[in-house]
Design a protein around this motif. Structure first.
Motif, PDB file in Angstrom:
ATOM      1  N   ALA A   1       0.832  -1.218   0.000  1.00 21.41           N
ATOM      2  CA  ALA A   1       0.000   0.000   0.000  1.00 21.41           C
ATOM      3  C   ALA A   1       0.860   1.259   0.000  1.00 21.41           C
ATOM      4  CB  ALA A   1      -0.936   0.001   1.210  1.00 21.41           C
ATOM      5  N   CYS A   2       2.126   1.122   0.447  1.00 18.42           N
ATOM      6  CA  CYS A   2       3.027   2.280   0.547  1.00 18.42           C
ATOM      7  C   CYS A   2       3.894   2.444  -0.695  1.00 18.42           C
ATOM      8  CB  CYS A   2       3.919   2.115   1.774  1.00 18.42           C
ATOM      9  SG  CYS A   2       4.997   0.667   1.650  1.00 18.42           S
ATOM     10  N   THR A   3       3.579   1.698  -1.757  1.00 23.67           N
ATOM     11  CA  THR A   3       4.421   1.720  -2.961  1.00 23.67           C
ATOM     12  C   THR A   3       4.476   3.113  -3.588  1.00 23.67           C
ATOM     13  OG1 THR A   3       3.940  -0.593  -3.430  1.00 23.67           O
ATOM     14  CG2 THR A   3       4.742   0.741  -5.272  1.00 23.67           C
ATOM     15  N   VAL A   4       5.707   3.550  -3.852  1.00 25.46           N
ATOM     16  CA  VAL A   4       5.922   4.779  -4.614  1.00 25.46           C
ATOM     17  C   VAL A   4       6.918   4.454  -5.722  1.00 25.46           C
ATOM     18  CG1 VAL A   4       5.475   6.266  -2.618  1.00 25.46           C
ATOM     19  CG2 VAL A   4       7.837   5.610  -3.167  1.00 25.46           C
ATOM     20  N   ASP A   5       7.024   5.335  -6.688  1.00 26.47           N
ATOM     21  CA  ASP A   5       7.988   5.164  -7.766  1.00 26.47           C
ATOM     22  C   ASP A   5       9.231   5.979  -7.405  1.00 26.47           C
ATOM     23  OD1 ASP A   5       7.890   3.852 -10.538  1.00 26.47           O
ATOM     24  OD2 ASP A   5       8.855   5.771 -10.948  1.00 26.47           O
ATOM     25  N   LEU A   6      10.390   5.304  -7.388  1.00 27.19           N
ATOM     26  CA  LEU A   6      11.616   5.975  -6.956  1.00 27.19           C
ATOM     27  C   LEU A   6      12.722   5.649  -7.956  1.00 27.19           C
ATOM     28  CD1 LEU A   6      12.991   6.265  -3.380  1.00 27.19           C
ATOM     29  CD2 LEU A   6      14.474   5.394  -5.171  1.00 27.19           C
TER      30      LEU A   6
ATOM     31  N   MET B   1      -1.439   0.189  -5.728  1.00 29.11           N
ATOM     32  CA  MET B   1      -1.717  -0.567  -6.963  1.00 29.11           C
ATOM     33  C   MET B   1      -1.407   0.290  -8.192  1.00 29.11           C
ATOM     34  SD  MET B   1      -2.997  -3.698  -6.720  1.00 29.11           S
ATOM     35  CE  MET B   1      -3.625  -4.774  -5.419  1.00 29.11           C
ATOM     36  N   ILE B   2      -1.846   1.523  -8.158  1.00 30.59           N
ATOM     37  CA  ILE B   2      -1.655   2.386  -9.333  1.00 30.59           C
ATOM     38  C   ILE B   2      -0.179   2.710  -9.527  1.00 30.59           C
ATOM     39  CG2 ILE B   2      -2.050   4.742 -10.204  1.00 30.59           C
ATOM     40  CD1 ILE B   2      -4.960   4.451  -9.323  1.00 30.59           C
ATOM     41  N   MET B   3       0.536   2.958  -8.431  1.00 31.67           N
ATOM     42  CA  MET B   3       1.960   3.279  -8.590  1.00 31.67           C
ATOM     43  C   MET B   3       2.744   2.071  -9.094  1.00 31.67           C
ATOM     44  SD  MET B   3       1.701   6.333  -8.144  1.00 31.67           S
ATOM     45  CE  MET B   3       3.367   6.572  -8.749  1.00 31.67           C
ATOM     46  N   ARG B   4       2.375   0.876  -8.623  1.00 31.81           N
ATOM     47  CA  ARG B   4       3.043  -0.338  -9.119  1.00 31.81           C
ATOM     48  C   ARG B   4       2.675  -0.565 -10.598  1.00 31.81           C
ATOM     49  NH1 ARG B   4       6.745  -2.632 -10.902  1.00 31.81           N
ATOM     50  NH2 ARG B   4       6.413  -4.755 -11.566  1.00 31.81           N
ATOM     51  N   ALA B   5       1.393  -0.408 -10.920  1.00 33.77           N
ATOM     52  CA  ALA B   5       0.963  -0.634 -12.304  1.00 33.77           C
ATOM     53  C   ALA B   5       1.620   0.383 -13.240  1.00 33.77           C
ATOM     54  CB  ALA B   5      -0.560  -0.537 -12.393  1.00 33.77           C
ATOM     55  N   HIS B   6       1.840   1.585 -12.735  1.00 34.44           N
ATOM     56  CA  HIS B   6       2.492   2.634 -13.529  1.00 34.44           C
ATOM     57  C   HIS B   6       3.877   2.163 -13.982  1.00 34.44           C
ATOM     58  CE1 HIS B   6       3.980   6.484 -14.799  1.00 34.44           C
ATOM     59  NE2 HIS B   6       4.833   6.574 -13.796  1.00 34.44           N
ATOM     60  N   ARG B   7       4.662   1.635 -13.060  1.00 35.74           N
ATOM     61  CA  ARG B   7       6.013   1.164 -13.429  1.00 35.74           C
ATOM     62  C   ARG B   7       5.925  -0.080 -14.310  1.00 35.74           C
ATOM     63  NH1 ARG B   7      10.000   3.316 -14.990  1.00 35.74           N
ATOM     64  NH2 ARG B   7       9.180   4.931 -13.619  1.00 35.74           N
ATOM     65  N   LEU B   8       4.989  -0.963 -13.996  1.00 36.49           N
ATOM     66  CA  LEU B   8       4.805  -2.179 -14.814  1.00 36.49           C
ATOM     67  C   LEU B   8       4.548  -1.800 -16.273  1.00 36.49           C
ATOM     68  CD1 LEU B   8       4.309  -5.295 -15.029  1.00 36.49           C
ATOM     69  CD2 LEU B   8       1.903  -4.807 -14.530  1.00 36.49           C
ATOM     70  N   LEU B   9       3.681  -0.805 -16.478  1.00 35.74           N
ATOM     71  CA  LEU B   9       3.348  -0.409 -17.859  1.00 35.74           C
ATOM     72  C   LEU B   9       4.492   0.362 -18.523  1.00 35.74           C
ATOM     73  CD1 LEU B   9      -0.442   0.541 -17.620  1.00 35.74           C
ATOM     74  CD2 LEU B   9       0.601  -1.603 -18.379  1.00 35.74           C
ATOM     75  N   GLN B  10       5.397   0.926 -17.717  1.00 33.28           N
ATOM     76  CA  GLN B  10       6.590   1.529 -18.324  1.00 33.28           C
ATOM     77  C   GLN B  10       7.500   0.432 -18.876  1.00 33.28           C
ATOM     78  OE1 GLN B  10       7.343   5.131 -18.019  1.00 33.28           O
ATOM     79  NE2 GLN B  10       5.175   5.037 -17.536  1.00 33.28           N
ATOM     80  N   GLU B  11       7.547  -0.707 -18.154  1.00 33.25           N
ATOM     81  CA  GLU B  11       8.473  -1.775 -18.523  1.00 33.25           C
ATOM     82  C   GLU B  11       7.874  -2.728 -19.540  1.00 33.25           C
ATOM     83  OE1 GLU B  11       9.688  -3.522 -14.813  1.00 33.25           O
ATOM     84  OE2 GLU B  11      10.971  -1.805 -14.320  1.00 33.25           O
ATOM     85  N   ASN B  12       6.554  -2.816 -19.565  1.00 32.81           N
ATOM     86  CA  ASN B  12       5.866  -3.749 -20.456  1.00 32.81           C
ATOM     87  C   ASN B  12       4.568  -3.089 -20.903  1.00 32.81           C
ATOM     88  OD1 ASN B  12       4.515  -5.817 -21.713  1.00 32.81           O
ATOM     89  ND2 ASN B  12       4.781  -7.308 -20.058  1.00 32.81           N
TER      90      ASN B  12
ATOM     91  N   ILE C   1      11.787 -15.030  -6.117  1.00 33.68           N
ATOM     92  CA  ILE C   1      12.074 -14.388  -4.838  1.00 33.68           C
ATOM     93  C   ILE C   1      11.081 -13.253  -4.602  1.00 33.68           C
ATOM     94  CG2 ILE C   1      13.758 -12.973  -3.580  1.00 33.68           C
ATOM     95  CD1 ILE C   1      15.970 -14.529  -5.059  1.00 33.68           C
ATOM     96  N   ALA C   2      10.432 -13.288  -3.462  1.00 34.19           N
ATOM     97  CA  ALA C   2       9.619 -12.176  -2.988  1.00 34.19           C
ATOM     98  C   ALA C   2       8.672 -11.639  -4.061  1.00 34.19           C
ATOM     99  CB  ALA C   2      10.511 -11.071  -2.425  1.00 34.19           C
ATOM    100  N   ASP C   3       8.640 -10.329  -4.259  1.00 34.66           N
ATOM    101  CA  ASP C   3       7.716  -9.701  -5.209  1.00 34.66           C
ATOM    102  C   ASP C   3       8.461  -8.582  -5.931  1.00 34.66           C
ATOM    103  OD1 ASP C   3       7.611  -7.242  -3.669  1.00 34.66           O
ATOM    104  OD2 ASP C   3       6.325  -8.295  -2.260  1.00 34.66           O
ATOM    105  N   PRO C   4       7.823  -7.967  -6.940  1.00 33.63           N
ATOM    106  CA  PRO C   4       8.579  -7.011  -7.765  1.00 33.63           C
ATOM    107  C   PRO C   4       9.248  -5.900  -6.959  1.00 33.63           C
ATOM    108  CG  PRO C   4       6.485  -7.505  -8.821  1.00 33.63           C
ATOM    109  CD  PRO C   4       6.445  -8.176  -7.471  1.00 33.63           C
ATOM    110  N   GLN C   5       8.534  -5.313  -6.004  1.00 37.04           N
ATOM    111  CA  GLN C   5       9.114  -4.201  -5.251  1.00 37.04           C
ATOM    112  C   GLN C   5      10.363  -4.648  -4.493  1.00 37.04           C
ATOM    113  OE1 GLN C   5       5.836  -4.767  -5.631  1.00 37.04           O
ATOM    114  NE2 GLN C   5       4.585  -3.026  -5.000  1.00 37.04           N
TER     115      GLN C   5
END
Lengths: 166, 288
Positions: free
Chosen positions: A49-54, A109-120, B101-105
């Motif tokens: 829930a604390c995911t940010v893009d860094l 979720m949105i911050m993780r999906a944001h990076r996912l869509l940058q990579e794929n 291993i673990a997850d993407p983050q």
């Protein structure tokens, strides 16, 4: 304990503050910068829930110290909407596809999906599920979260989105 | 959850880091990706007075392919292993393992060096390093030495790393072209440590296994090599008898803890199954 001066760029703006070394990045973002979009969920690096893009990586900001982010480029959910206030494709996707119920996991979720869509840019459903495996939705609304990300991928790729919301 | 207070150090060179470690002695810990240490500091199971962050030391990063071996800097992240075309081509078991291993983050932050140096039997890379016969470079103020992965693990969180030393790089002999490999990991969910896991690296010629190495994760107080199991399949075409013999031999070196992942009997049983699955997958992938 002596405090350290940290500077970083958050959502395109310079940010700074005095922190103890033990201050977690999520606490700095929420309490020093008053950006409360990133959430504190489990605090045990499980929920995302604390995911940010860094610096081009999705990180759990509860598992990193603010001093370690010295000089970093950070984007939080507050930095996702366009300057004119219109929603980012992912935000629009979560809205259109009912990608949230209680909404607690949504910023992560949105911050993780944001990076996912940058990579794929064209992830399959399986790739989306694997790519967001570090983010938990305790409402278990994963079907529509996946659809929301597919919606956003289509929109960002300029492809018409066919799937209807359930 | 807020860790106990500490002083933060961010050395820019290895010499500076080892110097700090010697000066600060037991009161300091080094942090690599922090994905194990920071959570336990939050739980106050660890409360170092000084934290020495290795993140700014450029010489600890990177993947270098030599003629017969590959050297991976300790601060190379799991995500960097996954995205390395050099590794995908030469040592593909690293990518296969890192993805489990673990997850993407966590994989963006967690490092190979941290994974192998921590001494947690639940970490996945130590067994793989045993399969590959990798060596670890350990550097202290007095100098550098090399310890084989097979000799590094002494007990849970107890390793051959001496006080004042930092694990700086991993040297991996490049396996022969056409080798077979697999990491079979049973886990309750993505992000969990293994209930049981087995790594296999083997070569095949004329349809028969020529060389084989097998090692296990989270099935004893350290990662453990299952040499008798490997011996049981060498010279065979991995028929059912050989597979069963390997699983049985591997179970002989297992001593898992009974925990939320299962009883000793269950984890030992599925441990044998992971050995079979990894052997079958590796054999199917091998050319020869």
């Amino acid at each position: 304990m002596a405090k350290t001066h940290v500077t970083m760029t958050v959502n395109g703006e310079p940010a700074e503050g005095l922190v103890e070394p033990r201050t977690l990045l999520i606490h700095f973002i929420r309490e020093n910068l008053s950006l409360t979009g990133a959430h504190i969920g489990c605090e045990t690096s499980h929920c995302g829930a604390c995911t940010v893009d860094l610096d081009g990586r999705s990180v759990k900001s509860c598992s990193m110290f603010a001093v370690q982010a010295q000089g970093a480029q950070i984007t939080t959910i507050e930095g996702m909407a366009h300057a004119d206030g219109t929603l980012h494709a992912l935000q629009e996707g979560f809205r259109m596809m009912h990608g949230l119920q209680c909404g607690f996991c949504t910023p992560g979720m949105i911050m993780r999906a944001h990076r996912l869509l940058q990579e794929n840019k064209t992830p399959t459903e399986d790739e989306i599920r694997f790519g967001i495996a570090g983010n938990l939705c305790r409402c278990t609304g994963y079907q529509n979260i996946v659809k929301a990300i597919q919606y956003a991928a289509d929109k960002l790729n300029g492809v018409p989105h066919k799937e209807a919301a359930e | 959850m807020i860790p106990a207070p500490f002083t933060y150090h961010r050395p820019k060179s290895l010499a500076e880091a080892t110097g700090l470690l010697v000066d600060l002695k037991d009161e300091a810990r080094v942090v690599a990706g922090g994905q194990s240490l920071i959570p336990i500091m939050k739980l106050r199971l660890a409360a170092p007075d000084h934290l020495i962050d290795l993140a700014a030391i450029a010489e600890l990063k990177g993947i270098a392919r030599g003629a017969t071996s590959i050297t991976i800097g300790a601060m190379t992240t799991q995500a960097e292993l996954i995205n390395s075309s050099v590794l995908a081509e030469s040592v593909p078991i690293l990518r296969e393992t890192a993805l489990q291993i673990a997850d993407p983050q966590v994989r963006y932050q967690g490092t190979l060096g941290g994974n192998v140096a921590n001494g947690d039997p639940g970490n996945d890379m130590p067994a793989i390093m045993m399969c590959l016969d990798a060596s670890y470079r350990l550097v202290g103020r007095a100098g550098a030495r090399t310890v084989k992965a097979r000799d590094f693990y002494l007990g849970t969180y107890v390793t051959a790393l001496n006080a004042g030393e930092i694990l700086t790089a991993i040297d991996i002999p490049v396996p022969p072209a056409g080798h077979g490999f697999a990491y079979a990991k049973l886990k309750r969910k993505i992000g969990d440590y293994a209930t049981a896991a087995a790594g296999v690296v083997l070569t095949v010629s004329g349809g028969k296994i020529q060389t084989c190495a097998i090692a296990l994760s989270n099935l004893a107080d350290t990662a453990v090599a299952a040499d008798a199991a490997a011996k049981a399949v060498i010279g065979t075409a991995l028929d059912r008898t050989a597979l069963s013999a390997a699983a049985q031999a591997a179970r002989g070196v297992m001593a898992p803890a009974a925990d939320a992942r299962g009883t000793v009997e269950y984890r030992t049983d599925v441990g044998g199954t992971m050995v079979k699955r990894a052997l079958q997958a590796a054999f199917a992938r091998a050319k020869g």
